[in-house]
Design a protein around this motif. Structure first.
Motif, mmCIF file in Angstrom:
data_model
loop_
_atom_site.group_PDB
_atom_site.id
_atom_site.type_symbol
_atom_site.label_atom_id
_atom_site.label_comp_id
_atom_site.label_asym_id
_atom_site.label_seq_id
_atom_site.Cartn_x
_atom_site.Cartn_y
_atom_site.Cartn_z
ATOM 1 N N ALA A 133 -78.881 77.922 102.949
ATOM 2 C CA ALA A 133 -77.823 77.817 101.932
ATOM 3 C C ALA A 133 -78.371 77.010 100.756
ATOM 4 O O ALA A 133 -78.788 75.869 100.917
ATOM 5 N N VAL A 134 -78.393 77.659 99.594
ATOM 6 C CA VAL A 134 -78.957 77.038 98.387
ATOM 7 C C VAL A 134 -77.792 76.719 97.440
ATOM 8 O O VAL A 134 -77.259 77.630 96.791
ATOM 9 N N PRO A 135 -77.373 75.446 97.368
ATOM 10 C CA PRO A 135 -76.158 75.133 96.598
ATOM 11 C C PRO A 135 -76.226 75.591 95.145
ATOM 12 O O PRO A 135 -75.257 76.135 94.623
ATOM 13 N N LYS A 136 -77.357 75.400 94.488
ATOM 14 C CA LYS A 136 -77.437 75.753 93.071
ATOM 15 C C LYS A 136 -78.020 77.136 92.826
ATOM 16 O O LYS A 136 -78.117 77.563 91.677
ATOM 17 N N GLY A 137 -78.447 77.808 93.877
ATOM 18 C CA GLY A 137 -79.054 79.118 93.697
ATOM 19 C C GLY A 137 -80.489 78.991 93.227
ATOM 20 O O GLY A 137 -80.968 77.896 92.937
ATOM 21 N N PRO A 138 -81.186 80.138 93.152
ATOM 22 C CA PRO A 138 -82.601 80.101 92.792
ATOM 23 C C PRO A 138 -82.810 79.825 91.301
ATOM 24 O O PRO A 138 -81.933 80.107 90.487
ATOM 25 N N SER A 139 -83.976 79.277 90.969
ATOM 26 C CA SER A 139 -84.363 79.089 89.569
ATOM 27 C C SER A 139 -85.706 79.760 89.336
ATOM 28 O O SER A 139 -86.613 79.667 90.175
ATOM 29 N N LEU A 140 -85.830 80.430 88.197
ATOM 30 C CA LEU A 140 -87.093 81.103 87.859
ATOM 31 C C LEU A 140 -88.098 80.152 87.224
ATOM 32 O O LEU A 140 -89.190 80.553 86.845
ATOM 33 N N ASP A 141 -87.701 78.875 87.108
ATOM 34 C CA ASP A 141 -88.566 77.846 86.508
ATOM 35 C C ASP A 141 -89.315 77.106 87.619
ATOM 36 O O ASP A 141 -88.691 76.459 88.459
ATOM 37 N N PRO A 142 -90.652 77.224 87.636
ATOM 38 C CA PRO A 142 -91.431 76.613 88.730
ATOM 39 C C PRO A 142 -91.304 75.084 88.802
ATOM 40 O O PRO A 142 -91.638 74.500 89.833
ATOM 41 N N VAL A 177 -92.043 84.226 86.133
ATOM 42 C CA VAL A 177 -91.501 82.944 85.704
ATOM 43 C C VAL A 177 -90.693 83.151 84.425
ATOM 44 O O VAL A 177 -91.071 83.951 83.569
ATOM 45 N N SER A 178 -89.560 82.448 84.318
ATOM 46 C CA SER A 178 -88.725 82.621 83.129
ATOM 47 C C SER A 178 -87.849 81.394 82.919
ATOM 48 O O SER A 178 -87.523 80.679 83.869
ATOM 49 N N ALA A 179 -87.482 81.187 81.670
ATOM 50 C CA ALA A 179 -86.544 80.108 81.350
ATOM 51 C C ALA A 179 -85.107 80.586 81.497
ATOM 52 O O ALA A 179 -84.165 79.814 81.376
ATOM 53 N N GLU A 180 -84.939 81.880 81.774
ATOM 54 C CA GLU A 180 -83.601 82.445 81.949
ATOM 55 C C GLU A 180 -82.885 81.766 83.124
ATOM 56 O O GLU A 180 -83.478 81.575 84.177
ATOM 57 N N ASP A 181 -81.645 81.400 82.902
ATOM 58 C CA ASP A 181 -80.822 80.862 83.997
ATOM 59 C C ASP A 181 -80.211 82.059 84.718
ATOM 60 O O ASP A 181 -79.145 82.555 84.364
ATOM 61 N N ILE A 182 -80.939 82.527 85.730
ATOM 62 C CA ILE A 182 -80.596 83.827 86.331
ATOM 63 C C ILE A 182 -79.226 83.845 86.997
ATOM 64 O O ILE A 182 -78.528 84.857 86.970
ATOM 65 N N THR A 183 -78.804 82.722 87.575
ATOM 66 C CA THR A 183 -77.488 82.727 88.231
ATOM 67 C C THR A 183 -76.372 82.856 87.190
ATOM 68 O O THR A 183 -75.341 83.466 87.456
ATOM 69 N N ALA A 184 -76.604 82.291 86.011
ATOM 70 C CA ALA A 184 -75.594 82.390 84.945
ATOM 71 C C ALA A 184 -75.672 83.736 84.234
ATOM 72 O O ALA A 184 -74.648 84.336 83.890
ATOM 73 N N GLU A 185 -76.909 84.218 84.025
ATOM 74 C CA GLU A 185 -77.092 85.461 83.264
ATOM 75 C C GLU A 185 -76.758 86.703 84.086
ATOM 76 O O GLU A 185 -76.365 87.721 83.535
ATOM 77 N N LYS A 186 -76.983 86.614 85.395
ATOM 78 C CA LYS A 186 -76.747 87.787 86.249
ATOM 79 C C LYS A 186 -75.807 87.431 87.391
ATOM 80 O O LYS A 186 -76.232 87.276 88.544
ATOM 81 N N PRO A 187 -74.528 87.264 87.079
ATOM 82 C CA PRO A 187 -73.582 86.774 88.085
ATOM 83 C C PRO A 187 -72.990 87.869 88.981
ATOM 84 O O PRO A 187 -72.236 87.551 89.893
ATOM 85 N N ARG A 188 -73.343 89.133 88.755
ATOM 86 C CA ARG A 188 -72.631 90.218 89.451
ATOM 87 C C ARG A 188 -73.328 90.703 90.715
ATOM 88 O O ARG A 188 -74.529 90.533 90.885
ATOM 89 N N SER A 189 -72.540 91.348 91.554
ATOM 90 C CA SER A 189 -73.052 91.963 92.778
ATOM 91 C C SER A 189 -74.070 93.042 92.451
ATOM 92 O O SER A 189 -73.858 93.865 91.555
ATOM 93 N N ILE A 190 -75.144 93.065 93.212
ATOM 94 C CA ILE A 190 -76.183 94.056 93.007
ATOM 95 C C ILE A 190 -75.780 95.401 93.634
ATOM 96 O O ILE A 190 -76.323 96.443 93.305
ATOM 97 N N VAL A 191 -74.797 95.383 94.521
ATOM 98 C CA VAL A 191 -74.372 96.637 95.159
ATOM 99 C C VAL A 191 -73.089 97.211 94.550
ATOM 100 O O VAL A 191 -72.884 98.422 94.577
ATOM 101 N N SER A 192 -72.233 96.363 94.004
ATOM 102 C CA SER A 192 -70.953 96.878 93.497
ATOM 103 C C SER A 192 -70.685 96.497 92.041
ATOM 104 O O SER A 192 -69.676 96.930 91.470
#
Ligand code: MN
Length: 236
Positions: A59-68, A164-179
């Motif tokens: 369980a990752v409370p903040k979700g993944p980050s693309l910033d190493p 690697v990216s500075a994009e905040d992926i959890t904020a930028e891509k908040p939607r379900s990948i299946v629906s």
């Protein structure tokens, strides 16, 4: 009985989560990788890797980050059945994990080490993700920090590569990948707590005014600020 803890925590007469009972499917080929965004007591991202017939889970409370340079806490939780990877919906309130579950990312993973069991035992698992949102090289490292000595505390870190990216992926891509749904819609469709689920969705984007449209409040232009502005100009 690797799924004993999973089964003990859940009442399958009440929750629609997969029981994990029945013969494990004979699997050949790629290993499943999935992240489920889960608005339970608190919002978190369940990071799961198929290994030896179960989904190893953190369980990752903040979700993944693309910033190493960003290390994300990942608490190891009970193994889940492989069928769980496609679960999206609601878990009744009052049940274990009660709330809303979204399939936030899915794909496959490849170990970067020859001996995965040794890597897990050592607490240093290097992986290649082939997801829709997450790709490339990542590592899960066990930590003894955060006052925890039970070995359940890990960090999820992006390795340097072309993804690697500075994009905040959890904020930028908040939607379900299946629906393509947000949490609130999944809760609504599943008869869950929509208001609670919505707290896990990004706030409705406010129009961002750019600097030229936003004159600085006159009263706040102190002489010091003006001087600093002009000195910056001069130094150009
Ligand atoms: Mn969870």
């Amino acid at each position: 009985m690797p799924l004993k803890e999973y089964g003990k925590k859940r009442n399958f007469a009440v929750t629609s989560e997969p029981s994990g009972k029945g013969a494990p499917k004979e699997k050949h080929g790629s290993l499943i990788y999935v992240i489920q965004k889960h608005r339970a007591t608190a919002l978190h991202y369940d990071f799961r890797l198929e290994w030896k017939g179960v989904l190893l889970s953190w369980a990752v409370p903040k979700g993944p980050s693309l910033d190493p340079s960003v290390k994300r806490l990942a608490m190891q939780v009970e193994d889940h059945p492989v069928d769980y990877a496609s679960f999206e919906g609601t878990i009744p309130e009052g049940e274990y994990g009660g709330g809303t579950v979204m399939v936030w990312d899915q794909g496959t993973w490849t170990p970067e080490q020859e001996d995965v069991d040794a890597a897990l035992a050592k607490g240093d698992l290097k992986i290649l993700l082939q997801g829709k949102k997450l790709k490339g090289s990542w590592v899960l490292v066990r930590t003894h920090g955060y006052g925890r000595a039970d070995g359940k505390s890990w960090l999820l870190i992006k390795h340097r590569d072309q993804y690697v990216s500075a994009e905040d992926i959890t904020a930028e891509k908040p939607r379900s990948i299946v629906s393509n749904r947000l949490l609130a819609q999944i809760a609504k469709d599943g008869g869950g707590d929509v208001a609670k689920a919505a707290t896990g969705d990004p706030a409705i984007a406010k129009p961002i005014r750019n600097a030229s449209q936003t004159p600085a409040p006159r009263g706040k232009r102190t002489p010091a600020a003006a001087a600093s502005r002009s000195s910056r100009k001069k130094s150009k």
